[in-house]
Structures are given as C-alpha cells and as structure tokens.
Motif scaffolding. Structure first.
Motif, PDB file in Angstrom:
ATOM      1  N   GLU A  63       0.900  -1.132   0.046  1.00  0.00           N
ATOM      2  CA  GLU A  63      -0.287  -0.165  -0.276  1.00  0.00           C
ATOM      3  C   GLU A  63       1.065   1.249   0.121  1.00  0.00           C
ATOM      4  OE1 GLU A  63      -3.677  -0.414   2.206  1.00  0.00           O
ATOM      5  OE2 GLU A  63      -3.311   0.952   3.268  1.00  0.00           O
ATOM      6  N   LEU A  64       0.351   1.793  -0.265  1.00  0.00           N
ATOM      7  CA  LEU A  64       1.553   3.217  -1.252  1.00  0.00           C
ATOM      8  C   LEU A  64       0.741   4.515  -0.617  1.00  0.00           C
ATOM      9  CD1 LEU A  64       2.387   2.889  -4.929  1.00  0.00           C
ATOM     10  CD2 LEU A  64       3.306   2.185  -2.996  1.00  0.00           C
ATOM     11  N   TYR A  65       1.605   5.603  -0.036  1.00  0.00           N
ATOM     12  CA  TYR A  65       0.426   6.624   0.947  1.00  0.00           C
ATOM     13  C   TYR A  65       1.807   7.645   0.244  1.00  0.00           C
ATOM     14  CZ  TYR A  65      -0.199   2.808   4.047  1.00  0.00           C
ATOM     15  OH  TYR A  65       0.016   1.827   4.544  1.00  0.00           O
ATOM     16  N   THR A  66       1.014   8.990  -0.196  1.00  0.00           N
ATOM     17  CA  THR A  66       1.144  10.309  -1.077  1.00  0.00           C
ATOM     18  C   THR A  66       0.665  10.714  -0.314  1.00  0.00           C
ATOM     19  OG1 THR A  66      -0.582  10.268  -2.460  1.00  0.00           O
ATOM     20  CG2 THR A  66       1.257   8.317  -3.167  1.00  0.00           C
ATOM     21  N   VAL A  67       1.647  11.847  -0.752  1.00  0.00           N
ATOM     22  CA  VAL A  67       0.882  13.824  -0.045  1.00  0.00           C
ATOM     23  C   VAL A  67       1.045  14.186  -1.265  1.00  0.00           C
ATOM     24  CG1 VAL A  67       1.621  13.191   2.441  1.00  0.00           C
ATOM     25  CG2 VAL A  67       3.122  14.229   0.699  1.00  0.00           C
ATOM     26  N   GLY A  68       0.512  15.370  -0.997  1.00  0.00           N
ATOM     27  CA  GLY A  68       0.557  16.392  -1.997  1.00  0.00           C
ATOM     28  C   GLY A  68       2.082  17.857  -1.540  1.00  0.00           C
ATOM     29  N   LYS A  69       2.467  18.130  -2.744  1.00  0.00           N
ATOM     30  CA  LYS A  69       3.449  19.183  -2.824  1.00  0.00           C
ATOM     31  C   LYS A  69       3.095  20.596  -2.218  1.00  0.00           C
ATOM     32  CE  LYS A  69       7.604  16.942  -5.339  1.00  0.00           C
ATOM     33  NZ  LYS A  69       8.280  17.669  -6.601  1.00  0.00           N
ATOM     34  N   ASN A  70       1.674  20.900  -2.294  1.00  0.00           N
ATOM     35  CA  ASN A  70       1.240  22.225  -2.418  1.00  0.00           C
ATOM     36  C   ASN A  70       0.420  22.551  -1.221  1.00  0.00           C
ATOM     37  OD1 ASN A  70       3.099  23.180  -4.550  1.00  0.00           O
ATOM     38  ND2 ASN A  70       2.052  21.754  -5.939  1.00  0.00           N
ATOM     39  N   THR A  71      -0.393  21.196  -1.545  1.00  0.00           N
ATOM     40  CA  THR A  71      -2.157  20.948  -0.514  1.00  0.00           C
ATOM     41  C   THR A  71      -1.650  20.292   0.428  1.00  0.00           C
ATOM     42  OG1 THR A  71      -3.121  19.919  -1.902  1.00  0.00           O
ATOM     43  CG2 THR A  71      -2.904  21.601  -2.310  1.00  0.00           C
ATOM     44  N   ARG A  72      -2.649  20.117   1.069  1.00  0.00           N
ATOM     45  CA  ARG A  72      -2.333  19.078   2.265  1.00  0.00           C
ATOM     46  C   ARG A  72      -3.462  17.685   1.762  1.00  0.00           C
ATOM     47  NH1 ARG A  72      -5.014  20.634   6.747  1.00  0.00           N
ATOM     48  NH2 ARG A  72      -6.660  21.992   5.525  1.00  0.00           N
ATOM     49  N   SER A  73      -3.467  17.368   0.656  1.00  0.00           N
ATOM     50  CA  SER A  73      -3.875  16.677   0.158  1.00  0.00           C
ATOM     51  C   SER A  73      -3.236  14.562   0.659  1.00  0.00           C
ATOM     52  CB  SER A  73      -4.045  16.669  -0.801  1.00  0.00           C
ATOM     53  OG  SER A  73      -5.209  17.515  -1.574  1.00  0.00           O
ATOM     54  N   PRO A  85      -8.647   8.738  -1.570  1.00  0.00           N
ATOM     55  CA  PRO A  85      -7.786  10.110  -1.334  1.00  0.00           C
ATOM     56  C   PRO A  85      -8.836  11.016  -0.456  1.00  0.00           C
ATOM     57  CG  PRO A  85      -9.973  10.174  -3.223  1.00  0.00           C
ATOM     58  CD  PRO A  85      -9.783   8.722  -2.714  1.00  0.00           C
ATOM     59  N   THR A  86      -7.957  12.103  -0.512  1.00  0.00           N
ATOM     60  CA  THR A  86      -8.627  12.503   0.529  1.00  0.00           C
ATOM     61  C   THR A  86      -7.671  14.106   0.059  1.00  0.00           C
ATOM     62  OG1 THR A  86      -7.877  11.542   2.578  1.00  0.00           O
ATOM     63  CG2 THR A  86      -8.433  14.089   3.424  1.00  0.00           C
ATOM     64  N   LEU A  87      -8.726  14.801  -0.416  1.00  0.00           N
ATOM     65  CA  LEU A  87      -8.242  16.105  -1.298  1.00  0.00           C
ATOM     66  C   LEU A  87      -8.722  17.175  -0.493  1.00  0.00           C
ATOM     67  CD1 LEU A  87      -9.546  14.794  -4.668  1.00  0.00           C
ATOM     68  CD2 LEU A  87      -6.998  14.408  -3.600  1.00  0.00           C
ATOM     69  N   ARG A  88      -7.520  18.091  -0.747  1.00  0.00           N
ATOM     70  CA  ARG A  88      -8.006  19.568   0.510  1.00  0.00           C
ATOM     71  C   ARG A  88      -7.267  20.378  -1.106  1.00  0.00           C
ATOM     72  NH1 ARG A  88      -9.687  16.702   3.275  1.00  0.00           N
ATOM     73  NH2 ARG A  88      -9.389  16.421   5.607  1.00  0.00           N
ATOM     74  N   ASP A  89      -8.067  21.741  -0.660  1.00  0.00           N
ATOM     75  CA  ASP A  89      -7.309  22.727  -0.992  1.00  0.00           C
ATOM     76  C   ASP A  89      -6.348  23.501  -0.988  1.00  0.00           C
ATOM     77  OD1 ASP A  89      -9.533  21.900  -3.443  1.00  0.00           O
ATOM     78  OD2 ASP A  89     -10.809  22.763  -2.707  1.00  0.00           O
ATOM     79  N   ASP A  90      -6.712  24.455  -1.367  1.00  0.00           N
ATOM     80  CA  ASP A  90      -5.064  25.685  -1.612  1.00  0.00           C
ATOM     81  C   ASP A  90      -5.399  26.129   0.345  1.00  0.00           C
ATOM     82  OD1 ASP A  90      -6.268  28.511  -3.426  1.00  0.00           O
ATOM     83  OD2 ASP A  90      -6.955  27.181  -2.054  1.00  0.00           O
ATOM     84  N   GLU A  91      -6.751  26.283   1.031  1.00  0.00           N
ATOM     85  CA  GLU A  91      -6.442  26.952   1.873  1.00  0.00           C
ATOM     86  C   GLU A  91      -5.074  26.692   3.045  1.00  0.00           C
ATOM     87  OE1 GLU A  91      -8.794  23.293   3.307  1.00  0.00           O
ATOM     88  OE2 GLU A  91      -8.617  24.279   2.072  1.00  0.00           O
ATOM     89  N   ASN A 100      -1.655  26.186   3.392  1.00  0.00           N
ATOM     90  CA  ASN A 100      -1.252  25.397   3.750  1.00  0.00           C
ATOM     91  C   ASN A 100       0.572  25.927   3.332  1.00  0.00           C
ATOM     92  OD1 ASN A 100      -2.724  23.241   2.034  1.00  0.00           O
ATOM     93  ND2 ASN A 100      -3.675  24.065   0.040  1.00  0.00           N
ATOM     94  N   THR A 101       0.559  26.707   4.898  1.00  0.00           N
ATOM     95  CA  THR A 101       2.132  26.756   4.871  1.00  0.00           C
ATOM     96  C   THR A 101       2.610  25.420   5.203  1.00  0.00           C
ATOM     97  OG1 THR A 101       1.021  26.594   7.648  1.00  0.00           O
ATOM     98  CG2 THR A 101       0.587  28.669   6.417  1.00  0.00           C
ATOM     99  N   GLU A 102       3.909  25.839   5.633  1.00  0.00           N
ATOM    100  CA  GLU A 102       5.172  24.612   5.575  1.00  0.00           C
ATOM    101  C   GLU A 102       5.095  24.427   6.783  1.00  0.00           C
ATOM    102  OE1 GLU A 102       9.240  24.888   7.081  1.00  0.00           O
ATOM    103  OE2 GLU A 102       9.600  25.659   5.098  1.00  0.00           O
ATOM    104  N   LEU A 103       4.063  25.110   8.346  1.00  0.00           N
ATOM    105  CA  LEU A 103       3.503  24.184   8.713  1.00  0.00           C
ATOM    106  C   LEU A 103       2.821  23.120   9.217  1.00  0.00           C
ATOM    107  CD1 LEU A 103       4.843  26.119  11.774  1.00  0.00           C
ATOM    108  CD2 LEU A 103       5.687  24.980  11.753  1.00  0.00           C
ATOM    109  N   ARG A 123       2.384  19.094   9.375  1.00  0.00           N
ATOM    110  CA  ARG A 123       1.665  18.736  10.278  1.00  0.00           C
ATOM    111  C   ARG A 123       1.372  17.408  10.132  1.00  0.00           C
ATOM    112  NH1 ARG A 123       1.510  20.828  15.669  1.00  0.00           N
ATOM    113  NH2 ARG A 123       2.399  22.216  15.911  1.00  0.00           N
ATOM    114  N   SER A 124       0.654  17.581   8.552  1.00  0.00           N
ATOM    115  CA  SER A 124      -0.421  16.550   7.625  1.00  0.00           C
ATOM    116  C   SER A 124       0.536  15.470   7.323  1.00  0.00           C
ATOM    117  CB  SER A 124      -0.333  17.645   6.803  1.00  0.00           C
ATOM    118  OG  SER A 124      -1.317  16.740   5.715  1.00  0.00           O
TER     119      SER A 124
END
Length: 233
Positions: A99-109, A122-128, A130-133, A137-138
C-alpha cells in the motif's frame, strides 16, 4: 529550515519512539541525492530522513521511502485519474503489503493506493492553510497513523489478520520487498495465507498496476463537508 518546523519534527520523533514498538533506522540519502533534489522536496523532509533514514516501523510493517524510486509506479497508478491535475503527489511511505501513501507538494491532499484491490482512497484539500507548518503536520500525522500495527495489516478471506503470520512464515522484509498474493487478487487469486509470497515490490506493483484500472473511492472528508455533517459535542 524554520525553527518551528524543526521543533515539531523533534517532538514527533520522541512521540514515535514511545508509540511504536520497533523503529529501525534506514539508509540515509547520499550527499549527491540531497544536492540533486534539495529543491524537489521540502527541507523538513530531508531533516526527517537525516534522523530516521528510509526507516522501517513495526518490524517492516511500514516503511519511509525514497520518492524518486516510486515515481514510475505512481505514474502508472494515477494515469487514468485526475489527481495529477489537483496536485503534484509523491510517495512518502508504503506498507508491508505494498500500500502506497502519497502527499501533495502544494496542498494537504493525500492518496492511499491499495495495490491488493486496485483502489485509491483520496483525501483532497484545496489551497487553504498550506503553510510549511501545516504541510509538515499533515505529513507527520500520515506517518503516525499509517505506521500503526492496525493500519499496516490486511485480512484474509476469513477476516483473519495476515501481517504477524507473514512475518512468522516468510521472515522480515528487505527494503525492496513486500508480502503479496500470488496469483494477485485482481486475477482471481484467493486471499489465503498459503498464497502469500515475499516478492520484489517494484516488479510486482508495476505488474499488478497494469492489470486493470484503479477504482477511485469516495473522498470521505469532502463528502462530510458536502453534506454539512458536523461532529457532536
């Protein structure tokens, strides 16, 4: 790296040590890799790799991985989906069963890719927010959740868990191996311990990922938001 980010990682590392029964430090990125990809991945990820390497948790149940090695596999898994349009995803970890676990580079998706059943959760998040912290944490929460014994395990056809039995019967995994059904479930192979083999993960996943299209499952978080369901209390 920001001081706050370093502090968060250090706190999680202490948490990992007290909440996982086994963490084996893995190979760490070579200087050449760091120089080539220092702008490809966030700085905090290199800090995590410096501390843990591509570590294994719970006797090989969960692994941190080198995302570059999984780029071709991820492309295969996502080629018939719209996920690449949402964000640029990369693999941060994988389970003993591929099972592969992926994260988005620009969102918390996040995407969880189930190789046994050819499903994508999927757990998709938009651009709200999306700070480094927030992104850090995500990512750390993914490791915390996906690395647990409960998360890494799967069931056989009789609803009996497989990981401990595979560990006993087949031995611990190397960093390029997974436990896999042969023949694969997608080809009609039964989910029985007798069909479990230790295989090269790159060859096996690449083969299985081309047998059929992945089924995209419901994004539970988005559906909850759409329906306006709020937690009690």
């Amino acid at each position: 790296m920001e001081l706050d980010s370093k502090k968060i990682v250090d706190e999680f590392l202490v948490f990992f040590q007290s909440n996982f029964s086994s963490i084996e430090i893995g190979k760490k990125p070579a200087p050449e890799f760091i120089a080539q990809h220092e702008h490809t991945f966030p700085e905090y990820l290199f800090y995590i790799w410096d501390k843990l390497g591509f570590a294994s948790f719970e006797h090989g149940g969960f692994w941190l991985v080198n995302p570059i090695e999984y780029e071709d596999i991820l492309e295969l898994c996502l080629e018939d989906t719209n996920f690449p349009e949402h964000d640029e995803f990369y693999v941060i970890g994988r389970s003993a069963f591929g099972e592969l676990y992926t994260v988005g580079k620009n969102t918390r998706s996040k995407l969880t890719i189930d190789i046994v059943n050819l499903r994508i959760y999927p757990t998709l998040r938009d651009d709200e927010n999306n700070t480094e912290l927030a992104l850090l944490r995500s990512l750390l929460s993914s490791i915390t959740i996906k690395g647990t014994k409960k998360a890494i395990d799967i069931y056989d056809k009789n609803e009996n868990l497989l990981f401990e039995r595979c560990l006993t019967n087949l031995g611990e995994l190397k960093d390029n191996e997974i436990y896999a059904f042969e023949p694969p479930v997608v080809l009609g192979g039964p989910k029985v311990i007798e069909n479990m083999k230790k295989v090269d993960l790159f060859q096996y996943i690449s083969f299985v990922a081309q047998l059929d299209k992945f089924q995209v499952m419901l994004d539970i978080a988005k559906e909850v938001d759409r329906l306006g369901i709020k937690p009690k209390g």
